[in-house]
Scaffold this motif. Sequence first.
Motif, PDB file in Angstrom:
ATOM      1  N   PHE A 233     -23.559   1.677  14.356  1.00 47.75           N
ATOM      2  CA  PHE A 233     -24.565   1.000  13.539  1.00 47.75           C
ATOM      3  C   PHE A 233     -23.871   0.211  12.423  1.00 47.75           C
ATOM      4  CE2 PHE A 233     -27.173   1.096   9.646  1.00 47.75           C
ATOM      5  CZ  PHE A 233     -28.326   0.452  10.080  1.00 47.75           C
ATOM      6  N   ALA A 234     -22.905   0.833  11.761  1.00 50.27           N
ATOM      7  CA  ALA A 234     -22.184   0.175  10.669  1.00 50.27           C
ATOM      8  C   ALA A 234     -21.461  -1.073  11.165  1.00 50.27           C
ATOM      9  CB  ALA A 234     -21.186   1.154  10.040  1.00 50.27           C
ATOM     10  N   SER A 235     -20.859  -0.987  12.346  1.00 49.37           N
ATOM     11  CA  SER A 235     -20.175  -2.148  12.923  1.00 49.37           C
ATOM     12  C   SER A 235     -21.160  -3.291  13.166  1.00 49.37           C
ATOM     13  CB  SER A 235     -19.492  -1.730  14.226  1.00 49.37           C
ATOM     14  OG  SER A 235     -18.777  -2.809  14.772  1.00 49.37           O
ATOM     15  N   ASP A 236     -22.351  -2.938  13.677  1.00 48.40           N
ATOM     16  CA  ASP A 236     -23.406  -3.941  13.877  1.00 48.40           C
ATOM     17  C   ASP A 236     -23.828  -4.573  12.552  1.00 48.40           C
ATOM     18  OD1 ASP A 236     -23.442  -3.505  16.606  1.00 48.40           O
ATOM     19  OD2 ASP A 236     -25.204  -2.192  16.574  1.00 48.40           O
ATOM     20  N   MET A 237     -23.895  -3.752  11.492  1.00 45.23           N
ATOM     21  CA  MET A 237     -24.311  -4.259  10.180  1.00 45.23           C
ATOM     22  C   MET A 237     -23.312  -5.274   9.637  1.00 45.23           C
ATOM     23  SD  MET A 237     -27.246  -3.006   9.655  1.00 45.23           S
ATOM     24  CE  MET A 237     -27.366  -3.115  11.447  1.00 45.23           C
TER      25      MET A 237
ATOM     26  N   ALA B 291     -23.848  -8.479   0.856  1.00 47.86           N
ATOM     27  CA  ALA B 291     -22.556  -7.978   0.372  1.00 47.86           C
ATOM     28  C   ALA B 291     -22.560  -6.457   0.287  1.00 47.86           C
ATOM     29  CB  ALA B 291     -22.230  -8.590  -0.998  1.00 47.86           C
ATOM     30  N   PHE B 292     -23.678  -5.911  -0.177  1.00 51.73           N
ATOM     31  CA  PHE B 292     -23.800  -4.456  -0.270  1.00 51.73           C
ATOM     32  C   PHE B 292     -23.766  -3.815   1.120  1.00 51.73           C
ATOM     33  CE2 PHE B 292     -26.537  -0.691  -0.078  1.00 51.73           C
ATOM     34  CZ  PHE B 292     -25.867   0.153  -0.952  1.00 51.73           C
ATOM     35  N   GLU B 293     -24.517  -4.410   2.052  1.00 51.67           N
ATOM     36  CA  GLU B 293     -24.571  -3.878   3.419  1.00 51.67           C
ATOM     37  C   GLU B 293     -23.176  -3.868   4.057  1.00 51.67           C
ATOM     38  OE1 GLU B 293     -26.961  -2.489   4.935  1.00 51.67           O
ATOM     39  OE2 GLU B 293     -28.643  -2.980   3.638  1.00 51.67           O
ATOM     40  N   ILE B 294     -22.438  -4.944   3.868  1.00 48.69           N
ATOM     41  CA  ILE B 294     -21.094  -5.047   4.458  1.00 48.69           C
ATOM     42  C   ILE B 294     -20.155  -4.012   3.832  1.00 48.69           C
ATOM     43  CG2 ILE B 294     -19.077  -6.548   4.674  1.00 48.69           C
ATOM     44  CD1 ILE B 294     -21.151  -8.919   4.902  1.00 48.69           C
TER      45      ILE B 294
ATOM     46  N   ALA C 251     -20.953  -1.154   2.324  1.00 48.50           N
ATOM     47  CA  ALA C 251     -21.359   0.199   2.735  1.00 48.50           C
ATOM     48  C   ALA C 251     -20.947   0.469   4.178  1.00 48.50           C
ATOM     49  CB  ALA C 251     -22.870   0.363   2.569  1.00 48.50           C
ATOM     50  N   ALA C 252     -21.077  -0.539   5.037  1.00 48.44           N
ATOM     51  CA  ALA C 252     -20.707  -0.384   6.447  1.00 48.44           C
ATOM     52  C   ALA C 252     -19.213  -0.158   6.601  1.00 48.44           C
ATOM     53  CB  ALA C 252     -21.157  -1.606   7.239  1.00 48.44           C
ATOM     54  N   LYS C 253     -18.420  -0.821   5.782  1.00 53.23           N
ATOM     55  CA  LYS C 253     -16.962  -0.617   5.842  1.00 53.23           C
ATOM     56  C   LYS C 253     -16.598   0.817   5.460  1.00 53.23           C
ATOM     57  CE  LYS C 253     -15.536  -5.432   5.280  1.00 53.23           C
ATOM     58  NZ  LYS C 253     -14.952  -6.460   4.387  1.00 53.23           N
ATOM     59  N   LEU C 254     -17.308   1.367   4.481  1.00 53.22           N
ATOM     60  CA  LEU C 254     -17.107   2.779   4.134  1.00 53.22           C
ATOM     61  C   LEU C 254     -17.474   3.676   5.311  1.00 53.22           C
ATOM     62  CD1 LEU C 254     -18.526   3.058   0.486  1.00 53.22           C
ATOM     63  CD2 LEU C 254     -16.146   3.326   1.193  1.00 53.22           C
ATOM     64  N   ALA C 255     -18.561   3.317   6.003  1.00 52.11           N
ATOM     65  CA  ALA C 255     -19.025   4.134   7.135  1.00 52.11           C
ATOM     66  C   ALA C 255     -18.005   4.172   8.260  1.00 52.11           C
ATOM     67  CB  ALA C 255     -20.362   3.602   7.655  1.00 52.11           C
ATOM     68  N   LEU C 256     -17.297   3.077   8.453  1.00 52.28           N
ATOM     69  CA  LEU C 256     -16.312   3.042   9.534  1.00 52.28           C
ATOM     70  C   LEU C 256     -15.183   4.052   9.318  1.00 52.28           C
ATOM     71  CD1 LEU C 256     -15.987  -0.790  10.283  1.00 52.28           C
ATOM     72  CD2 LEU C 256     -17.343   0.938  11.497  1.00 52.28           C
ATOM     73  N   THR C 257     -14.931   4.403   8.059  1.00 54.49           N
ATOM     74  CA  THR C 257     -13.864   5.379   7.788  1.00 54.49           C
ATOM     75  C   THR C 257     -14.400   6.767   7.427  1.00 54.49           C
ATOM     76  OG1 THR C 257     -13.755   4.636   5.483  1.00 54.49           O
ATOM     77  CG2 THR C 257     -12.238   3.611   7.025  1.00 54.49           C
ATOM     78  N   ASN C 258     -15.571   6.846   6.806  1.00 52.55           N
ATOM     79  CA  ASN C 258     -16.061   8.134   6.288  1.00 52.55           C
ATOM     80  C   ASN C 258     -17.097   8.826   7.167  1.00 52.55           C
ATOM     81  OD1 ASN C 258     -14.501   7.217   4.180  1.00 52.55           O
ATOM     82  ND2 ASN C 258     -15.986   7.717   2.577  1.00 52.55           N
ATOM     83  N   ALA C 259     -17.735   8.107   8.076  1.00 52.21           N
ATOM     84  CA  ALA C 259     -18.804   8.704   8.895  1.00 52.21           C
ATOM     85  C   ALA C 259     -18.230   9.646   9.949  1.00 52.21           C
ATOM     86  CB  ALA C 259     -19.630   7.601   9.553  1.00 52.21           C
TER      87      ALA C 259
ATOM     88  N   ALA D 280     -23.942  -8.512  11.652  1.00 53.74           N
ATOM     89  CA  ALA D 280     -25.253  -9.110  11.367  1.00 53.74           C
ATOM     90  C   ALA D 280     -25.336  -9.659   9.953  1.00 53.74           C
ATOM     91  CB  ALA D 280     -26.359  -8.077  11.601  1.00 53.74           C
ATOM     92  N   HIS D 281     -24.796  -8.930   8.993  1.00 55.71           N
ATOM     93  CA  HIS D 281     -24.915  -9.387   7.605  1.00 55.71           C
ATOM     94  C   HIS D 281     -23.902 -10.481   7.261  1.00 55.71           C
ATOM     95  CE1 HIS D 281     -28.230  -6.893   6.288  1.00 55.71           C
ATOM     96  NE2 HIS D 281     -27.741  -5.952   7.081  1.00 55.71           N
ATOM     97  N   THR D 282     -22.825 -10.541   8.010  1.00 59.54           N
ATOM     98  CA  THR D 282     -21.918 -11.678   7.871  1.00 59.54           C
ATOM     99  C   THR D 282     -22.619 -12.945   8.374  1.00 59.54           C
ATOM    100  OG1 THR D 282     -19.954 -10.274   8.126  1.00 59.54           O
ATOM    101  CG2 THR D 282     -19.674 -12.632   8.558  1.00 59.54           C
ATOM    102  N   ALA D 283     -23.343 -12.808   9.486  1.00 57.97           N
ATOM    103  CA  ALA D 283     -24.107 -13.943  10.027  1.00 57.97           C
ATOM    104  C   ALA D 283     -25.240 -14.336   9.084  1.00 57.97           C
ATOM    105  CB  ALA D 283     -24.659 -13.588  11.406  1.00 57.97           C
ATOM    106  N   SER D 284     -25.903 -13.339   8.503  1.00 59.74           N
ATOM    107  CA  SER D 284     -26.993 -13.603   7.560  1.00 59.74           C
ATOM    108  C   SER D 284     -26.476 -14.341   6.329  1.00 59.74           C
ATOM    109  CB  SER D 284     -27.641 -12.276   7.149  1.00 59.74           C
ATOM    110  OG  SER D 284     -28.591 -12.471   6.134  1.00 59.74           O
TER     111      SER D 284
END
Length: 200
Positions: free
Chosen positions: A94-98, A73-76, A78-86, A101-105
């Motif tokens: 990388f964030a999109s991959d996370m 949940a944390f990884e997802i 944080a990755a959503k923040l990265a898609l807008t703030n990076a 991957a973490h949804t699958a996990s």
Amino acid sequence: MKYLTVATAALALSLAACGPKTEAAADNAVDATGAAIDDLGNTASNAADAVGDALNPTPSGQTFANGAANSDAFEIAAAKLALTNAASAKVKAFASDMIKAHTASTAKIQAAAAKASPAITPDATLTGAQNDDLSDLGKLKGSDFDRAYIDGQIDAHDDALELMENFAKDGDVASLKTAAGEIAPIVKGHLDMAKALETR
């Protein structure tokens, strides 16, 4: 142990001056002392391992499932923040991959937890520290965000890898143990990816 070795060596040299019989006795004394030192070292190492195991015991199935769920949940989040703030396209990729991957996990852990007897329901509630990290990340933009996000990803994946590897080795819920073993190399791959982004 250093003093024992020096003292034994001195004893061996002084006895050696007395003749062949005493030289053999000295050699035996050196060998015996060396073996005793080795045994002492092994005992200390085993004791340290035992203390480590006591301080970091393998979690129960429920605790493991909760840890895996809130890690995902944390990884997802944080990755959503990265898609807008990076700023970096590579960080965004990388964030999109996370997210994928973490949804699958998450799905894998939920399925494995459902197979446990009795069934386990993972709790994905974030910890206070995770919420604080997300709050801090949300205040950053551009290259500052990129650095903080990747640093956090290295720490988070280090922790997740340890959790997965330990449960895959010593876990007591077969279905979750199998899932942990399957997820661990994926997490290791994510860790390597994050480290590669950190060095750019």
